[in-house]
Design an enzyme around this catalytic site. Structure first.
Site, short mmCIF file in Angstrom:
data_model
loop_
_atom_site.label_atom_id
_atom_site.label_comp_id
_atom_site.label_asym_id
_atom_site.label_seq_id
_atom_site.Cartn_x
_atom_site.Cartn_y
_atom_site.Cartn_z
N GLU A 1 -10.74 4.85 -1.84
CA GLU A 1 -11.36 5.12 -0.53
C GLU A 1 -12.24 6.36 -0.67
OE1 GLU A 1 -8.68 3.69 3.21
OE2 GLU A 1 -7.75 5.21 1.96
N HIS B 1 -9.74 9.04 -2.24
CA HIS B 1 -8.34 8.63 -2.13
C HIS B 1 -8.02 7.53 -3.13
CE1 HIS B 1 -4.92 6.69 0.35
NE2 HIS B 1 -4.45 7.52 -0.55
N SER C 1 -4.10 11.64 1.16
CA SER C 1 -3.97 10.30 1.74
C SER C 1 -4.04 10.33 3.27
CB SER C 1 -2.63 9.66 1.37
OG SER C 1 -2.06 10.20 0.25
N ASN D 1 -4.07 3.39 4.94
CA ASN D 1 -2.76 3.89 5.37
C ASN D 1 -2.62 3.90 6.89
OD1 ASN D 1 -1.76 4.13 2.84
ND2 ASN D 1 -2.11 6.32 2.64
#
Ligand code: CAA
Length: 698
Positions: A439, A427, A406, A477
């Site tokens: 992702e 991800h 991540s 994130n």
């Protein structure tokens, strides 16, 4: 006649065949063609019936969405529907593929409807921030009753033909060529002396408690207004004569057409389709994807394996020890049990997926035949490098080596192998068999066909795949870290986590940030804060009160205590007084006098932090287009769809207003609130994020 409608005569029946690929949307030319076709059929001698049918993959997918927001062009769809319904000829719709929105409304203005067994019907306008605008809210309740009609209209769900038959939406379901079975049905109707059956002449259905239905629908929509407004349109049709109901529907439809929510939802509709359409991948073929390897059988690895199995791939999952392998198998079986319970798979499929299709092993050699392997082990660079070293040794040439990291640097992971061109980040979001976002993290040396393979995997798994570049946190994130910080700052300055959660839930987020933190586990944020402590800038304001709670062993929902207190068996939690005490303690230590925050200010700070960081992510090329960011937040972070995404939200507010707000916040905290140069530039050049989307599409 326009060239969008083919007119043909079959004895006393006229067929109007819609030819507007890809989905026969009701563009102006289609509407005109249908109106002209009805005129011609009525003028010709010996015609007794008209059948409307679609060519290609659908009957009609609805109004042409690309015409929305432009000046309306005649003939208008409600008038066309009324005109079809009023025809002295018998009118029949033969439906295949989808009949959605205006498409179903055209069918409802016909006197009879026949559908293929595989056909689906629905009024999905609420997903575009609208209500049906061509009589759907008036005709459907008259045909099937208020409650089933409201359910269809307010959820916008697709209804399969057999259920539509049971509900009375269609009159017959029959397999075959839509034109042929349709013509046979019309012949049968004519021979049996069937009469015209205009729905507008049917009696109004029984009323319900409208105010209660409105409130329930508004609540379910979490701030989305169109489903609730649909209740009012149906109400008007029940309480007033048909024509008055049609007028009320038109008024509400036009009002909704001018809302921000309509803009946001249509942006989401097109962005969802554009997001995997990358100019850089034009003509690039993905690699073969039959067998998938997964390293690690924890929640994430098991979720990825479940998703891959459900997509039809065989899966080889590697765990370190026999016991962990057994637990991983159980986790995957548990996930698939859920799919079995929901009727997504049958028992035979379940047995196959948990049997022959799945290998759980402790030996890396079992991966020798897989086409792509996703590593989902502990988030630590050394551990990841070890895993990739082993993969490099056992995987066949051309196998895609993916990391589910991540945050970590995919370039560094790639460099630890002899084949960095085969390495990519994939991800997933937990639970990976449920969450829609993927992702696809492209490292410096990732080969183009490996990127294409990442997108192909996403498609096979039913994900919304977004291209991201390498940075700490990638797109989602990284932006999350910034808007979460803005929320943390507000807590330090006086807004309680509960007020912040409530304000953002009212804005439309599925959950507020502090409830999300409790769900994800407070230990995750705690570990990140510790990881970043050494490199932290001295001016960075990081709250410590939550670390105090973690030190006491409280990590949110899983331990029963976090920002909220959780009772076993109860959904949601209640504010944790210990949090309030710890915050007050920290405010005293820092010499902060807490101040009031309005809901509007909370939303503004949170959203501006999100947009500002997102603009930086764009400028750095981590995301290539604003719509990539919008889709990331929509599908991975519970962002309300009716705002279209943070970049669309910013466009709707007006970028000068967003920039002015950021500059205002910067007066007190210039370190955190540094306006993104891209945002400044867009304001200077009078452009929007959507202009950037359009530039990228050229
Ligand atoms: N208008 C214009 N274009 C449309 C369209 C529409 N109603 N529906 C689909 N398209 C376009 C898509 O944008 C896509 O274009 P590109 O290939 O250029 O990307 C193409 O048709 C194919 O669509 P999908 O990729 O989505 O194909 P699919 O097979 O996965 O799904 C579908 C097909 C189920 C029809 C899906 O596209 C869909 O749900 N469309 C929207 C249906 C809808 O909302 N209809 C109601 C419209 S509003 C209305 O009708 C108002 C009213 O009452 C008057």
């Amino acid at each position: 006649m326009t060239d969008k409608i083919a007119y043909s005569r079959h004895d006393d029946i006229v067929v109007l065949r819609i030819q507007n690929p890809p989905v026969n949307a009701l563009s102006q030319a289609v509407r005109q063609g249908l109106a002209d076709g009805m005129d011609r059929a009525e003028a010709e001698d010996g015609v007794r019936a008209v059948m409307i049918v679609g060519e290609g993959r659908a009957f009609i997918a609805g109004a042409d969405i690309t015409e929305f927001g432009k000046p309306p062009m005649e003939p208008f769809l409600p008038d066309l529907c009324n005109r079809i319904e009023a025809s002295p000829l018998l009118v029949v719709a033969s439906m295949h593929g989808v009949s959605l929105g205006g498409g179903l409304e055209v069918a409802l203005s016909a006197h009879y409807r026949i559908a293929q067994p595989s056909a689906r019907v629905g009024l999905p306008e609420v997903h575009l921030g609208l209500i049906p605008g061509a009589g759907g809210t008036q005709r459907l309740p008259r045909l099937i009753g208020v409650e089933p009609a409201l359910d269809a209209i307010t959820t916008g769900r697709h209804i399969k033909a057999p259920q539509a038959l049971e509900m009375g939406i269609v009159d017959r379901v029959e397999e075959g060529d839509p034109q042929e079975v349709g013509l046979a049905y019309v012949r049968e109707l004519l021979d049996s002396g069937a009469e015209r059956r205009p729905i507008c002449e049917m009696p109004a259905p029984a009323p319900i408690d409208w105010d209660a239905a409105y409130e329930v629908t508004l609540k379910k929509g979490r701030g989305q207004i169109s489903p609730a407004e649909a209740v009012r349109a149906v109400q008007a049709g029940v309480e007033k004569p048909f024509e008055e109901g049609m007028k009320a529907e038109r008024r509400i439809f036009s009002e909704l057409m001018n809302t921000d929510q309509r803009q946001g939802m249509i942006h989401a509709f097109f962005s969802e389709r554009a997001v995997s359409n990358l100019p850089e991948l034009k003509g690039v073929e993905p690699r073969e994807l039959k067998a998938i390897g997964v390293i690690g059988g924890g929640t994430m690895g098991a979720g990825i394996a479940t998703a891959a199995l459900l997509s039809g791939s065989s899966v080889v999952l590697i765990e370190m020890k026999e016991e962990a392998a057994k637990a991983a198998h159980e986790r995957i079986s548990g996930n698939l049990q859920g799919a079995l319970k929901r009727g997504k798979i049958d028992q035979a499929k379940f047995d196959h997926l948990t049997g022959t299709a799945l290998t759980v092993s402790t030996e890396y050699d079992s991966l020798s035949d897989v086409d792509l392997v996703v590593e989902a082990v502990f988030e630590d660079m050394d551990v990841k490098k070890q895993v990739f070293g082993k993969l490099d040794a056992v995987c066949k040439p051309g196998c895609v080596l993916a990391s589910n990291t991540s945050y970590l640097d995919v370039n560094e992971i790639a460099a630890s192998t002899k084949r960095p061109e085969d390495v990519i980040g994939l991800h997933f979001f937990s639970p990976a068999h449920v969450m829609k976002l993927l992702e696809v993290v492209v490292a410096d040396k990732t080969a183009k066909d490996v990127v294409a393979t990442g997108f192909a995997l996403g498609k096979a798994l039913g994900k919304i795949s977004v291209r991201a570049g390498v940075c700490d946190g990638f797109i989602g994130n990284r932006i999350l870290a910034t808007y979460r910080t803005a929320a943390d700052h507000m807590v330090l300055d006086g807004a309680s986590p509960y007020k912040i959660d409530a304000a953002l839930e009212k804005f439309g987020f599925a959950m507020g940030p502090f409830a999300v933190a409790d769900l994800a586990g407070l230990d995750i944020g705690w570990a990140t804060r510790k990881r970043k402590a050494a490199t932290r800038h001295p001016e960075e304001r990081v709250p410590t009160y939550i670390d105090r709670l973690c030190e006491q062993g409280h990590f949110g929902q899983k331990t029963g205590q976090g920002y909220y207190l959780y009772e076993k068996g109860k959904r949601g939690g209640t504010p944790n007084p210990e949090i309030t005490r710890l915050i007050e303690e920290e405010q005293k230590e820092r010499g902060i006098t807490p101040r009031e925050f309005t809901e509007a200010e909370i939303v503004r700070r949170y959203m501006c932090a999100m947009v500002n960081e997102a603009a930086k992510v764009l400028e750095e090329g981590i995301a290539k287009r604003p719509l990539d960011i919008d889709m990331t937040l929509l599908f991975g972070y519970g962002f309300p769809r009716y705002w279209g995404g943070p970049m669309k939200w910013a466009d709707i507010q007006g970028l000068p207003n967003v920039l002015a707000a950021i500059e205002g916040f910067a007066e007190k905290d210039p370190w955190f609130w540094k306006p993104a140069p891209l945002l400044v530039d867009l304001v200077k050049t009078n452009r929007t994020f959507d202009d950037l989307n359009k530039e990228a599409a050229k």
